[in-house]
Design an enzyme around this catalytic site. Structure first.
Site, mmCIF file in Angstrom:
data_model
loop_
_atom_site.group_PDB
_atom_site.id
_atom_site.type_symbol
_atom_site.label_atom_id
_atom_site.label_comp_id
_atom_site.label_asym_id
_atom_site.label_seq_id
_atom_site.Cartn_x
_atom_site.Cartn_y
_atom_site.Cartn_z
ATOM 1 N N CYS A 1 0.738 -1.587 -0.151
ATOM 2 C CA CYS A 1 -0.176 -0.047 0.266
ATOM 3 C C CYS A 1 0.786 1.140 0.158
ATOM 4 O O CYS A 1 0.231 2.714 0.015
ATOM 5 C CB CYS A 1 -0.854 -0.179 1.037
ATOM 6 S SG CYS A 1 -1.890 -1.420 1.227
ATOM 7 N N ILE B 1 -12.426 0.130 -0.597
ATOM 8 C CA ILE B 1 -11.998 -0.581 -1.736
ATOM 9 C C ILE B 1 -12.305 -0.399 -2.626
ATOM 10 O O ILE B 1 -13.679 -0.106 -2.780
ATOM 11 C CB ILE B 1 -11.767 -2.206 -2.001
ATOM 12 C CG1 ILE B 1 -11.322 -3.112 -0.879
ATOM 13 C CG2 ILE B 1 -11.530 -2.627 -3.116
ATOM 14 C CD1 ILE B 1 -11.821 -4.267 -0.718
ATOM 15 N N HIS C 1 -8.755 4.567 -0.953
ATOM 16 C CA HIS C 1 -7.587 3.909 -0.541
ATOM 17 C C HIS C 1 -7.587 3.185 -1.298
ATOM 18 O O HIS C 1 -7.092 2.078 -1.628
ATOM 19 C CB HIS C 1 -7.385 3.360 0.614
ATOM 20 C CG HIS C 1 -5.902 2.330 0.894
ATOM 21 N ND1 HIS C 1 -4.912 3.305 0.004
ATOM 22 C CD2 HIS C 1 -5.721 1.256 1.292
ATOM 23 C CE1 HIS C 1 -3.945 2.456 0.628
ATOM 24 N NE2 HIS C 1 -4.426 1.112 1.217
#
Lengths: 391, 391
Positions: free
Chosen positions: A83, A209, A338
């Site tokens: 990430c 998501i 994200h």
């Protein structure tokens, strides 16, 4: 050596785009960044991405995105740090332009998670954890963060409600952000009644998501940056004053202290030192809040709150408009969204726009110094960037 | 700006190591490089790797390898550019040290293919090709290269036997290389009787599948390099005189000319220009010969043979001991082996050792300038590095 400046930023809205490819999203972000920089053409490309190998079955992603964005031929590669891929890509791209290898570098991030079903995405994201020592035994990434949240709550004496003030404020900010995936306000009640996804983490405590792409353009030398600012009618420059990366173990069991994100501590100190700035002088921050606990622990480990105090300070209203630093006016990973490998670039682009004064969402109070913080895994890698407004 | 030097190299033997992890192989290579540099400790790590996400289900590879090599905490990330990942990682690592972000940088590559069965590995390696436009229709990476080989043979009038002189010589060289996966001599008969894997490519025309790891250590400044050379009893320095990357489309159908590796042409020209060296002055070359046709086309597109002439010149004995340049004395991808993301680093380490005069295999004729060439996909990405011996 000459300084490095951000002269263009481009973002896509974050969402679930069933009819868009990663290349299409990336091209949109890149074209916006090029347009923001008055048509400046990138001479090299570094791309942050986590899941293309697993979810798109596509490697050579750097070359693919360069080609599909009309830049066939230029140096291009992908950087992977889970990430934190976007932040790590920025670190790499900074060094390309700083070293003189390329004079205009595009650093981008893209992630395409939609289309894969939830178990497949959950499995792909768990690759940020240790395959042999954690995932093999059934751990998911949310599961590991849930254990951390439980430990944090017990050690420092917080309730589920205390930590829920994080998403509450993030949704408020995101409601102003045209790029946000979840631009809706919420309430403590809605947060506390949302489904448990890994106890004590509820759906509204976690980043969603989503798909998205972000690009920033870097150049070397104040003269070049000033020329582009003049052409594009901008009255300030954005200097990249500090960049740092640090790492930690992937598996949590071998950490010295589960509740200290050591790589975040190290990267923050190194980036601030490089910029010649103390933590107390930072005006604006975009930090990595994949979960509520990540947001609070990061605030502490970046040096903005004593250990264990962040939720209490937050509940009292600290880190909001007019405070120092102001934090996550984008809405954060929690509500801006994200898109994994793109997140670190979203943060840098947002911070750059806050410094320029043209962020199209909730505006910071005319900051001069901004810090961004992007992590991979549970701060297995931390990338910290310090940006400075130059008149 | 100060120059960049290679002050340590470390390699593992390439093979099928069912009882070794990627981290274990990497640590071995890193420790050898550190030892070669007199104990110099890396301050940052860039890792080239293609398949860890798919075959090891592990991301965050940079941090993982740093931690498992005793370097927890340092900046570390993975670079992916398919089979060119090692070369792209070197380009990135060079810029980290050149820009001053880190003063001792380890650039490594590792690949672990053993354990996965052949169809799974074949599928993973096909991710170097275009997922939507090629692999979706059933193409494998060997299959695409087979079409290229057929076209090359037809256009330039070569037989299967003509192209078989490539592996013949590579096996001869590899028989001297203690790190080689296939250190055995072969014969034209054995090559031409080996099984067809994708007509007209036979088993002996292709690089084998193997595991391996390679690391080089970079420092900035001649003074520092000279100090380490003194400590470790070396009488020459290895300067990184030129580095370049270039890209092309991933899918072959949209190329301008299938038989010209355009990114190889561009990267070669750019790296030589940066080094201030003409192709005709290069003494030693390690180039990317995943298949026989790749070796010949690369020789041409790097500027060492006219288009279509390489197999004829090769058969006449050109590019061997005493010629200019001398080519692939390691045994090449074909017989030294091709641990994908590590290959580019093997080449650079081998070329550095040839310049130092301590390569433990078939020795070049005291070269002063060396060039390495690593590609991802069918030259979708090309990384070219020029090294120079400094007395």
């Amino acid at each position: 050596m000459e300084k490095v400046f951000i002269v263009g930023v481009g973002l896509t809205k974050i969402g679930r785009f069933y009819n868009r490819s990663a290349a299409s999203l990336f091209r949109e972000a890149l074209e916006r960044a090029v347009s923001d920089a008055g048509g400046l053409k990138p001479r090299a490309l570094v791309v942050g991405n986590m899941t293309s190998s697993v979810l798109m079955q596509q490697d050579s992603l750097g070359a693919l995105l360069a080609d599909h964005s009309g830049l066939r031929g230029i140096p291009a590669f992908k950087v992977e740090a889970a990430c934190g891929s976007g932040g790590a890509a920025f670190y790499s791209g900074y060094s390309l332009v700083k070293s003189g290898l390329a004079d205009v570098v595009a650093v981008g991030g893209v992630e395409k998670l939609t289309e894969a079903n939830t178990p497949v995405v959950t499995r792909a994201l768990a690759q940020a954890a240790d395959a042999d020592f954690e995932v093999f035994y059934g751990a998911t990434f949310t599961g590991l963060n849930a254990m951390l949240a439980r430990l944090y709550m017990e050690k420092f004496g917080y309730t589920e409600e205390d930590l829920s003030y994080w998403p509450l404020r993030m949704h408020e900010y995101a409601s102003h952000n045209p790029y946000a995936q979840l631009p809706k306000k919420t309430s403590l009640k809605e947060i506390l009644e949302s489904p448990v996804i890994a106890e004590p983490i509820r759906l509204y405590h976690a980043a969603p998501i989503g798909d998205g792409a972000a690009v920033v353009l870097l150049v070397r030398g104040e003269e070049k940056a000033r020329e582009i600012a003049r052409q594009t009618g901008k009255d300030v420059l954005v200097e990249v004053a500090g960049v740092a990366l640090a790492t930690d173990s992937v598996d949590l069991a071998s950490r010295n202290d589960l509740l200290t994100l050591e790589s975040t501590v190290k990267a923050s100190r190194a980036a601030l030192e490089m910029a010649g700035v103390e933590a107390g002088k930072v005006d604006y921050v975009e930090l990595h809040d994949a979960f509520h606990v990540t947001g609070f622990a990061s605030l502490e480990d970046l040096g903005f709150a004593p250990k264990g105090e962040a939720p209490r300070l937050w509940k009292e209203g600290r880190f909001g408009k007019g405070d120092k630093p102001e934090v996550n006016f984008s809405g954060g990973l929690k509500a801006r969204g994200h898109p994994v490998g793109a997140t670190g670039i979203y943060q840098i682009a947002e911070a750059a726009m806050q410094l320029r004064g043209d962020f199209p969402g909730f505006k910071a109070s005319s900051p001069e110094t901004a810090l961004t913080h992007n992590i991979g895994g549970i701060s297995t890698i931390a990338a910290v960037t310090v940006l400075r407004r130059v008149k």
